[in-house]
Design a protein around this motif. Structure first.
Motif, short mmCIF file in Angstrom:
data_model
loop_
_atom_site.label_atom_id
_atom_site.label_comp_id
_atom_site.label_asym_id
_atom_site.label_seq_id
_atom_site.Cartn_x
_atom_site.Cartn_y
_atom_site.Cartn_z
N GLU A 246 1.47 6.27 -7.63
CA GLU A 246 0.80 7.71 -7.43
C GLU A 246 1.13 8.93 -7.62
OE1 GLU A 246 -2.86 6.80 -4.89
OE2 GLU A 246 -3.38 4.77 -6.73
N LYS A 247 1.63 8.70 -6.03
CA LYS A 247 2.86 10.62 -6.89
C LYS A 247 4.32 10.71 -7.42
CE LYS A 247 2.74 12.41 -2.24
NZ LYS A 247 1.11 13.55 -2.45
N THR B 83 2.24 1.51 -3.81
CA THR B 83 1.46 2.43 -4.37
C THR B 83 1.12 3.49 -4.31
OG1 THR B 83 0.34 0.42 -4.26
CG2 THR B 83 -0.90 1.76 -4.97
N VAL B 84 1.44 4.16 -2.93
CA VAL B 84 0.63 5.65 -2.77
C VAL B 84 2.33 6.34 -3.48
CG1 VAL B 84 0.28 7.74 -1.39
CG2 VAL B 84 -0.20 5.71 -0.57
N ARG C 195 0.80 -1.49 -0.42
CA ARG C 195 -0.17 -0.07 -0.17
C ARG C 195 1.19 1.28 0.47
NH1 ARG C 195 -3.94 2.29 5.76
NH2 ARG C 195 -4.62 3.73 4.11
N ASN D 239 -6.04 7.60 1.99
CA ASN D 239 -4.73 7.43 1.67
C ASN D 239 -4.45 8.88 1.82
OD1 ASN D 239 -4.07 4.85 1.89
ND2 ASN D 239 -4.37 5.21 -0.33
N SER E 187 -0.74 10.24 2.26
CA SER E 187 -0.18 11.74 1.03
C SER E 187 0.44 12.51 1.79
CB SER E 187 -1.08 11.53 -0.36
OG SER E 187 -0.42 12.72 -0.91
#
Length: 331
Positions: free
Chosen positions: A57-58, A53-54, A50, A291, A295
Motif C-alpha cells: 500500500e506504501k 500488505t502495508v 499484513r 495500521n 505505517s
C-alpha cells in the motif's frame, strides 16, 4: 504513497525473510552448528501477510520471499497464495522467491499457480561432491530435480552462484554454458562479511573484476542495461546468447540505486544489508488492529536509510562487517 529515502531513492522492493532456518549449512553463509531463532519469536504467516500488505500500500511493487530457505517454513504456500491477491489486483508487479532448490520439486507447480513467474535458485557448483562439501547437508540431484520441476511448471529461473576462490572459480565457465544451454540466466556474487562462520573469508573472497577478466579470455561480454529490480549489473555473452549478472558489494557497491529494504521473520526492518541499524515493526504491528502506527514506524525507518554499506574483507579486518548472518536478514 511512495516511500522516498533521504537520498531521493524510491523504495519499491521488499525482501522478506520468512524463516532464518535452512536445510543446508553453506560454508560461506553459516556455521555448521547454528542456533536458530526460537519458533515463538517468529511472526505468524498472517502477520507477515499484513506487514507485506502495508508495504504494498506504501508503494512496494516487487516482493521477494527469502530465508534461510523459505520453502522449509511450515505452511509457506498459504502465505504465497494470500500474497498473490496483490498480483491479481495489480498492486504488486512481481512476487518471487530465492531458494536453494531442495524443496522445489514439491512446490514448483503450486508456486506457478499462485502467479510466481520467476525464481532465483542458489547453486554454486555442478559437481555433486563439491556441492555436498559446500552445503554440508545438501544433495545436488535433489536440486536438479527441483530445477527440472520448476522449468516444467513454466517458472523462469535465474541461478545465483557465490564466487569462491579455489572452489568454483575454474568451473564457472562450464556453469555459464550449462545455464544458458537450459535457458537460465546466471548471476555471480562476491562473498559478503556477514556473521561468524567456521572459515576465514579472506581465503574465500574472489573479486569479480578478476573473474570477469578470466571469463573474457573465453567469452565476449557486452554490458547491457537489463535490470530485474535487484543490484546485478548484466552483460550479454555472445557465444551463448544468454545473460550473466555480477553482484559486487565489495569491489563496486550498488548502493547509489538501492531501492530495497529487508524484513526479517521477527518483524525487524533492515534499511541496509550492510548496516546494523534496524526498526522494530513487530511492536507497532501488534499494538493495534489498525495500521497507522505501523505505517508511521515504516516512514520513520525509511527516513533513516543510509547512503550505503561499509563492507570490508581483508586480513586486518577479521570480524564480519555485521554480526547477523545472511539467513537472518534474507538474501
Amino acid at each position: 504513497m511512495n516511500m522516498i529515502d533521504p537520498f531521493g531513492r524510491t523504495i519499491s522492493y521488499l525482501r522478506v525473510s520468512v524463516t532464518d532456518r535452512c536445510d543446508f549449512r553453506c560454508t560461506y553463509c553459516m556455521a555448521e552448528d547454528m542456533t536458530f531463532l526460537p519458533k515463538k519469536d517468529l511472526l505468524s504467516l498472517e502477520e507477515l501477510d499484513r506487514l507485506c500488505t502495508v508495504f504494498i500500500e506504501k508503494g512496494v511493487r516487487r516482493l521477494r520471499l527469502t530465508g534461510g530457505e523459505p520453502l522449509v517454513r511450515k505452511n509457506i504456500m498459504h502465505l504465497v497464495r494470500e500474497l498473490s491477491r496483490h498480483l491479481k489486483s495489480g498492486a504488486l508487479e512481481e512476487l518471487t522467491l530465492t531458494t536453494n532448490g531442495s524443496q522445489l520439486a514439491r512446490f514448483a507447480g503450486e508456486l506457478a499457480d499462485c502467479g510466481v513467474k520467476r525464481i532465483n535458485v542458489s547453486l554454486d557448483t555442478l559437481d555433486p561432491e563439491k556441492f555436498h562439501a559446500v552445503t554440508r547437508w545438501g544433495h545436488l540431484d535433489k536440486v536438479m530435480a527441483g530445477i527440472d520441476a520448476a522449468q516444467a511448471a513454466g517458472l523462469k529461473i535465474k541461478l545465483n552462484a557465490v564466487a569462491l576462490k579455489g572452489f568454483n572459480d575454474i568451473e564457472l565457465p562450464e556453469m555459464l554454458r550449462w545455464a544458458h544451454g537450459r535457458g537460465m540466466d546466471l548471476t555471480v556474487i562476491e562473498t559478503m562479511p556477514m556473521g561468524e562462520i567456521d572459515l576465514d573469508r579472506t581465503d574465500q573472497y574472489l573479486p569479480l573484476s578478476l573473474l570477469r577478466a578470466d571469463l573474457e579470455r573465453q567469452f565476449t561480454l557486452t554490458d547491457i542495461p537489463y535490470k530485474t529490480g535487484g543490484p546485478a549489473r548484466y552483460v550479454e555473452v555472445a557465444e551463448t546468447g544468454g545473460r550473466l549478472g555480477f553482484i559486487t558489494p565489495m569491489t563496486h557497491n550498488f548502493c547509489e540505486s538501492c531501492n530495497r529494504v529487508r524484513l526479517t521473520c521477527t518483524g525487524t526492518l533492515y534499511m541496509c544489508l550492510g548496516q546494523e541499524d534496524a526498526a522494530d515493526l513487530r511492536a507497532p504491528l501488534r499494538a493495534s488492529e489498525g495500521n497507522e502506527l505501523l505505517s508511521s514506524a515504516i516512514d520513520e525507518a525509511i527516513g533513516r536509510k543510509p547512503k550505503g554499506h561499509d563492507f570490508i574483507i581483508d586480513r586486518r579486518t577479521s570480524r564480519p562487517a555485521v554480526s547477523r548472518h545472511m539467513s537472518v536478514t534474507g538474501g
